[in-house]
Design an enzyme around this catalytic site. Structure first.
Site, PDB file in Angstrom:
ATOM      1  N   ARG A   7       0.854  -1.232  -0.023  1.00  0.00           N
ATOM      2  CA  ARG A   7      -0.163  -0.109   0.175  1.00  0.00           C
ATOM      3  C   ARG A   7       0.818   1.170   0.098  1.00  0.00           C
ATOM      4  O   ARG A   7       1.728   1.239   0.674  1.00  0.00           O
ATOM      5  CB  ARG A   7      -1.006   0.015   1.093  1.00  0.00           C
ATOM      6  CG  ARG A   7      -1.757   1.246   1.292  1.00  0.00           C
ATOM      7  CD  ARG A   7      -2.402   1.335   2.594  1.00  0.00           C
ATOM      8  NE  ARG A   7      -1.666   1.670   3.735  1.00  0.00           N
ATOM      9  CZ  ARG A   7      -1.148   2.480   4.113  1.00  0.00           C
ATOM     10  NH1 ARG A   7      -1.047   3.581   3.466  1.00  0.00           N
ATOM     11  NH2 ARG A   7      -0.189   2.702   5.150  1.00  0.00           N
ATOM     12  N   VAL A   8       0.616   2.220  -0.724  1.00  0.00           N
ATOM     13  CA  VAL A   8       1.020   3.560  -0.848  1.00  0.00           C
ATOM     14  C   VAL A   8      -0.157   4.451  -0.541  1.00  0.00           C
ATOM     15  O   VAL A   8      -1.515   4.128  -0.716  1.00  0.00           O
ATOM     16  CB  VAL A   8       1.642   3.953  -2.072  1.00  0.00           C
ATOM     17  CG1 VAL A   8       3.176   3.287  -2.272  1.00  0.00           C
ATOM     18  CG2 VAL A   8       1.047   3.675  -3.254  1.00  0.00           C
ATOM     19  N   SER A   9       0.198   5.742   0.018  1.00  0.00           N
ATOM     20  CA  SER A   9      -0.793   6.669   0.470  1.00  0.00           C
ATOM     21  C   SER A   9      -1.435   7.495  -0.738  1.00  0.00           C
ATOM     22  O   SER A   9      -2.648   7.874  -0.914  1.00  0.00           O
ATOM     23  CB  SER A   9      -0.415   7.770   1.629  1.00  0.00           C
ATOM     24  OG  SER A   9       0.079   6.833   2.717  1.00  0.00           O
ATOM     25  N   THR A  10      -0.521   7.804  -1.778  1.00  0.00           N
ATOM     26  CA  THR A  10      -0.826   8.631  -2.952  1.00  0.00           C
ATOM     27  C   THR A  10      -0.561   8.153  -4.102  1.00  0.00           C
ATOM     28  O   THR A  10       0.305   7.251  -4.152  1.00  0.00           O
ATOM     29  CB  THR A  10      -0.239  10.118  -2.736  1.00  0.00           C
ATOM     30  OG1 THR A  10       1.294   9.939  -2.941  1.00  0.00           O
ATOM     31  CG2 THR A  10      -0.546  10.709  -1.370  1.00  0.00           C
ATOM     32  N   GLN A  13       3.404   8.108  -5.282  1.00  0.00           N
ATOM     33  CA  GLN A  13       4.083   7.093  -4.541  1.00  0.00           C
ATOM     34  C   GLN A  13       4.200   5.900  -5.330  1.00  0.00           C
ATOM     35  O   GLN A  13       3.264   5.620  -5.943  1.00  0.00           O
ATOM     36  CB  GLN A  13       3.634   6.865  -3.114  1.00  0.00           C
ATOM     37  CG  GLN A  13       3.963   8.144  -2.062  1.00  0.00           C
ATOM     38  CD  GLN A  13       3.387   7.776  -0.631  1.00  0.00           C
ATOM     39  OE1 GLN A  13       2.422   7.165  -0.618  1.00  0.00           O
ATOM     40  NE2 GLN A  13       4.015   8.378   0.057  1.00  0.00           N
TER      41      GLN A  13
END
Length: 180
Positions: A7-10, A13
């Site tokens: 998982r990345v937040s944006t 990324q």
């Protein structure tokens, strides 16, 4: 089966470092979300959990990729365990398929939660100290006092819509609504 979750937040990324690590750990399938960790609904995480079978092991590069809070992390790992699967975090070398791994997992999760709470506490203390010195924290107001008066006038006297006023002042309708 070893199943990876990344998982990345944006959208800016990249997932490659995580997926490379997961593939290196033997992940046969990788689920990946591009969404903040605090979001309650993560489509790929939900799909992965739905597909877990007895004996599967969920692997993450770092456990903060799975959850942002201790409560959320414990809940997700408990759900994984209820499905008969294990959990591994590569960076923290945690493997809940063993008793020692479960102990280490709970210790690390508690330390991470403690650190987040300390950061929050220090931030609050810093803001309080700044207020005592006459400084106000936070973002500067989007509208000056004169602009706020004009927004009220346009709304009350000209009966303009919130959306129209927001466009004119280049602010959100929520900002305009707070003024009126």
């Amino acid at each position: 089966m070893i199943i990876g979750y990344a998982r990345v937040s944006t959208d800016d990324q990249k997932l490659e470092a995580q997926t490379d690590a997961l593939e290196g750990a033997g992940a046969e399938r990788i689920f990946a979300d591009k969404i903040t960790g605090s979001a309650r609904s993560r489509p790929q995480l939900d799909q992965m959990i739905d597909q877990l079978r007895q004996g599967d092991v969920v692997v993450v590069a770092k456990y903060d990729r799975l959850a942002r809070s201790l409560r959320d992390l414990l809940d997700i790992v408990q759900t994984i365990r209820e499905r008969g699967a294990g959990f591994r975090s590569l960076a923290e070398d945690i493997d809940t398929t063993t008793p020692a791994g479960r102990l280490v997992f709970h210790v690390f999760a508690s330390i991470a939660q403690f650190e987040r709470e300390r950061i929050s506490e220090r931030t609050r203390e810093g803001l309080q100290a700044a207020r005592k010195r006459g400084r106000i924290g936070g973002r500067p107001p989007a509208l000056s006092p004169a602009q706020r008066d004009e927004v009220k006038r346009m709304r009350d006297e000209e009966h303009r819509s919130l959306a129209e006023i927001a466009r004119l002042f280049k602010v959100s309708t929520k900002t305009v609504r707070r003024v009126t």
